[in-house]
Structure formats: C-alpha cells, structure tokens
Write an enzyme that holds these catalytic residues in place. Structure first.
Site, PDB file in Angstrom:
ATOM      1  N   SER A 182      50.334  37.126  39.031  1.00 33.54           N
ATOM      2  CA  SER A 182      48.954  37.083  39.502  1.00 33.54           C
ATOM      3  C   SER A 182      47.986  37.910  38.661  1.00 33.54           C
ATOM      4  O   SER A 182      46.797  37.635  38.663  1.00 33.54           O
ATOM      5  CB  SER A 182      48.882  37.520  40.957  1.00 33.54           C
ATOM      6  OG  SER A 182      49.546  38.749  41.146  1.00 33.54           O
ATOM      7  N   HIS A 210      50.533  31.323  42.872  1.00 37.76           N
ATOM      8  CA  HIS A 210      49.530  30.920  41.882  1.00 37.76           C
ATOM      9  C   HIS A 210      49.924  29.658  41.122  1.00 37.76           C
ATOM     10  O   HIS A 210      49.209  29.240  40.210  1.00 37.76           O
ATOM     11  CB  HIS A 210      49.260  32.049  40.892  1.00 37.76           C
ATOM     12  CG  HIS A 210      48.349  33.095  41.444  1.00 37.76           C
ATOM     13  ND1 HIS A 210      46.984  32.905  41.567  1.00 37.76           N
ATOM     14  CD2 HIS A 210      48.597  34.337  41.926  1.00 37.76           C
ATOM     15  CE1 HIS A 210      46.441  33.990  42.083  1.00 37.76           C
ATOM     16  NE2 HIS A 210      47.398  34.875  42.318  1.00 37.76           N
ATOM     17  N   LYS A 241      45.258  29.862  48.269  1.00 38.00           N
ATOM     18  CA  LYS A 241      44.683  29.830  46.921  1.00 38.00           C
ATOM     19  C   LYS A 241      44.229  28.418  46.588  1.00 38.00           C
ATOM     20  O   LYS A 241      43.215  27.983  47.114  1.00 38.00           O
ATOM     21  CB  LYS A 241      45.686  30.437  45.948  1.00 38.00           C
ATOM     22  CG  LYS A 241      45.795  31.937  46.247  1.00 38.00           C
ATOM     23  CD  LYS A 241      46.703  32.708  45.361  1.00 38.00           C
ATOM     24  CE  LYS A 241      46.532  34.184  45.696  1.00 38.00           C
ATOM     25  NZ  LYS A 241      47.786  34.905  45.757  1.00 38.00           N
TER      26      LYS A 241
HETATM   27  C1  LIG Z   1      48.113  35.983  46.635  1.00 42.37           C
HETATM   28  C2  LIG Z   1      49.573  36.131  46.520  1.00 42.37           C
HETATM   29  C3  LIG Z   1      50.378  36.224  47.653  1.00 42.37           C
HETATM   30  C4  LIG Z   1      49.774  36.337  49.027  1.00 42.37           C
HETATM   31  O1  LIG Z   1      49.234  35.149  49.475  1.00 42.37           O
HETATM   32  P1  LIG Z   1      48.203  35.181  50.709  1.00 42.37           P
HETATM   33  O2  LIG Z   1      48.323  33.827  51.270  1.00 42.37           O
HETATM   34  O3  LIG Z   1      46.869  35.507  50.133  1.00 42.37           O
HETATM   35  O4  LIG Z   1      48.683  36.245  51.625  1.00 42.37           O
HETATM   36  C5  LIG Z   1      51.731  36.261  47.490  1.00 42.37           C
HETATM   37  N1  LIG Z   1      52.301  36.232  46.261  1.00 42.37           N
HETATM   38  C6  LIG Z   1      51.554  36.160  45.136  1.00 42.37           C
HETATM   39  C7  LIG Z   1      52.230  36.121  43.819  1.00 42.37           C
HETATM   40  C8  LIG Z   1      50.171  36.113  45.235  1.00 42.37           C
HETATM   41  O5  LIG Z   1      49.436  36.067  44.139  1.00 42.37           O
END
Ligand SMILES: *Cc1c(COP(=O)(O)O)cnc(C)c1O
Length: 393
Positions: A182, A210, A241
C-alpha cells in the site's frame, strides 16, 4: 490536580515542533477526481477510489433501493439476527467472481485480516510475514499469539529459508503477504511465495486490498494476474478501495469460511453492514464485469502520470501499480511538499514514520480512472513547481 493524560499533550507538542503534526483534511463534497477539501477545489490524488465507483450511478441506485426496502441498519451481529439475505447474496457474488468455493464479508478489510489470522492460528504456530505487510496483518499476527518471523521485503528465497528452518518445528505455518503493497505500490512475488509455501506445507494467505479492481481480469486480483488459482488458501480483499464502498472479505474453501463464521471475532462481535453497503458492493461487482474500460483508463492514467513524475526527476521508488510514491526522505519534507501541492490545487498526502520507515517519507499519489488528462497535466505541473521551490528536484 495533575492531568494523568498530560503525556499525550507533550507528545502532540513534540510532533508540532518536528513538523509531523497532522490536521485532518475535511472533504466537503463527494470523493471524486476533483473534490472540495477545506473549502478548496483540488485534484484528488489521495483516494483509493481507483475506478471512480464511489459516485457511480448504479451503486447509488442500489444503495437507495436497499434503504427503501430494508432500512438503514441490520440490527445485530451476523451470528445473532444480523445476517440479511443481501449479505448472503454479496458473499455468493464475490465467491463466484473470484472463482472460489466461498466467501465471508467483514465490516472492513482491517477486520478481515485481523479477525482471520487471529482465528485460524494459535500460540504454538508460526507466521512468516513480509516486512512491509499492512498494519491489519501485523495486528492479526499479534492477536493470534503465534510466533512471528519477518522476512525482507518481497524476498521469497528468504521466506523459504525461514520455512525450511521451521520444517521440524511443531505447529502450523502461515506465509502471508500483501498482493500489492500500500505504501510503495509494488507487487508481491506471488509465484515464488506460493512455491515456497507448497514445498513446506504452509498455509498461503494474500491480502489483495490494493489489487482488487486493479490487477487481473476485470480486477480479480493478484491470484488471477499470476494465474495461481487453487494455490492460495486464504484470499483477502477489500470493498473499501476500488469497489468504492466499505468492507473486507475472505475467500477460500467452504470449510475455511464456515470456520470463520464460528471463530472470527469481528464477525461474531461486531454488527454487520447496513443493507445499503451490501447492495452497493454487489452493484460494484456488476460494474467491474460490465465496464472493463474503467480499468483500462486507470492503467493508461497510471502510466502517463508515473512517466511525468519520473521525467520531472522525482524518485517514485519501486511502484508497479497506480500507487505512486514520491519519496523525499524526511517526514518534514514530505509534509511540506504536501502543503505546497495543496496551495497549488492538488491533494496528495505526506506519509512518514511509523507508516513508512524513517528516511523513506513520501507524498503518496493514486490516480484513478476518473481523472482527465488535463487534470493529470495540472497535477504534474503543481508537482514540478512545488518540487523546485522546495529544492527536491
Ligand atoms: C486498506 C488496506 C486494508 C484495510 O482495508 P479497509 O477495508 O480500509 O479496512 C487492508 N490491507 C491493505 C493492504 C490495505 O491497503
């Protein structure tokens, strides 16, 4: 009387002195390519809204229809009375999309990771984890009480060496990695990791937060991208996302999912999604299949913007995806660059320690399918101006 929380105020004062104190930017419009933050229209390079689905008419309609038919809340946790038909339909929809037996949806990706790792492992087990894995994986590892072995970033050989050393040790082994990282936007060496896990009978788990909606056919993620069907036992994805809404999910065998229904603590002890969330997510999977041009535009924009940043002389690190960091070194410099960009009409967040290692502070950019070329050009111009005025390029 002394304030027992005064140490917090001291820490805040320290951060202000260092220049790492962060005020929250307040979004006053929809989350879109151009949004209004703190009273100012800016090009938004700080969202995870890869495909522009946060404002897609089909998702809006699905959410509104669900509110009209089913109200605004589910009323309980999934295991008591909060499993609505919409929740089951969404899980079936995702399982079919990902080509797996079953799926469980959590309130967030964070809850999916932390809840799953903690549920399937215990103190006598071992976790082999990439050093740049997401905080929710790290917290899940800690909650499980298993022994944690961290391997250097993306080093499948190092991961295998740890697994080999543990061959004779009792307990289960879990090899775990983000699919796309990320903060750097690079892709995990999944084929090598899967081979290593296979040779040492380890559970293979990938967090595709992602990668969902970004990599693989129609955004099916890294398992599809590398054609590793059947080789990854636990696949995590997010609905927050590219999907544009909120939530996380775990895909795998029917028994894995049934086990999580019984033991994953966020599933058991936290209320399920409102119907509008489940309905909007379901509509998003339809859009992924019906509008593949969104992914194409996302990647065209990514290549264009990355090339522009590199031509200007910025260090974009090891990015291979729409997440493009502009690495500047010290946290203070990253926050200064972010502020200068905002003055020029671009929102891109400064990120420093502890989110990224010390000395690797950056401004992180994420372009989306919704950005126009004119907006990307304007953003590149702002980066050049701000970078020059701060002596970064
Ligand atoms: C954003 C993210 C999460 C968390 O996801 P949410 O739905 O926002 O809680 C988990 N793992 C990674 C690698 C992320 O980038």
């Amino acid at each position: 009387m002394a304030n027992p929380l005064s140490y917090l105020s001291d820490q805040l004062a320290e951060w202000k002195k260092e220049g790492t104190y962060q005020r929250l930017r307040v979004l006053e419009s929809e989350s879109a390519a151009v949004s209004r933050f703190d009273g100012r229209e800016v090009i938004n390079l700080a969202s995870n809204n890869y495909l522009g689905l946060t404002t897609h008419p089909k998702l809006r309609e699905a959410a509104l229809a669900a509110v009209r038919s089913f109200g605004v809340g589910s009323g309980a946790v999934r295991t008591i009375s909060g499993t609505m038909k919409l929740h089951m339909q969404l899980e079936e929809r995702i399982a079919a999309f990902k080509g797996v037996e079953a799926c469980v949806v959590f309130q967030s990706g964070f809850a999916a990771n932390a809840g799953t790792v903690a549920a399937i492992l215990s103190a006598e087990d071992h976790i082999i984890s990439d050093e740049l894995n997401h905080a929710s994986i790290i917290d899940g590892c800690r909650l499980s009480r298993a022994k944690i072995h961290v391997f250097p970033h993306k080093d499948a050989a190092a991961a295998e060496k740890i697994l080999a050393e543990l061959d004779a040790a009792p307990g289960r082994k879990l090899l775990i990695s983000d699919g796309v990282f990320s903060m750097d936007g690079d892709i995990a060496p999944l084929p090598g990791l899967v081979e290593a896990a296979g040779r040492h009978d380890a559970i293979m788990m990938v967090d595709d937060a992602h990668a969902s909606g970004v990599l693989g056919r129609n955004g099916r993620g890294t398992i599809d991208h590398f054609n590793l069907y059947g080789r990854v036992h636990v696949q995590v994805g997010t609905l927050s996302k590219a999907i544009g809404v909120l939530g996380g999910y775990v895909c795998g065998s029917r028994d894995l999912i049934e086990f999580l229904y019984h033991r994953a603590r966020p599933f058991l002890f936290s209320t399920s999604h409102p119907p509008a969330v489940a309905a909007a997510c379901m509509a998003a999977f339809d859009v992924l299949e019906e509008e593949p041009e969104r992914m194409k535009t996302l990647w065209d924009n990514t290549k264009y913007f990355k090339a522009g940043l590199m031509a200007a002389g910025f260090d974009t690190g090891m990015s291979e995806t729409p997440i493009t960091p502009v690495i500047v070194g010290e946290a203070k410099a990253a926050h200064e660059l972010s502020r200068a960009l905002f003055q020029q009409g671009v929102l891109a967040t400064g990120i420093g320690f502890p989110t990224v290692p010390k000395g690797k502070a950056r401004v992180r950019t994420i372009v989306t399918a919704a950005h126009t070329r004119a907006e990307l050009d304007q953003a590149l111009e702002a980066f050049q101006k701000a970078g020059k005025s701060l002596g970064l390029i």
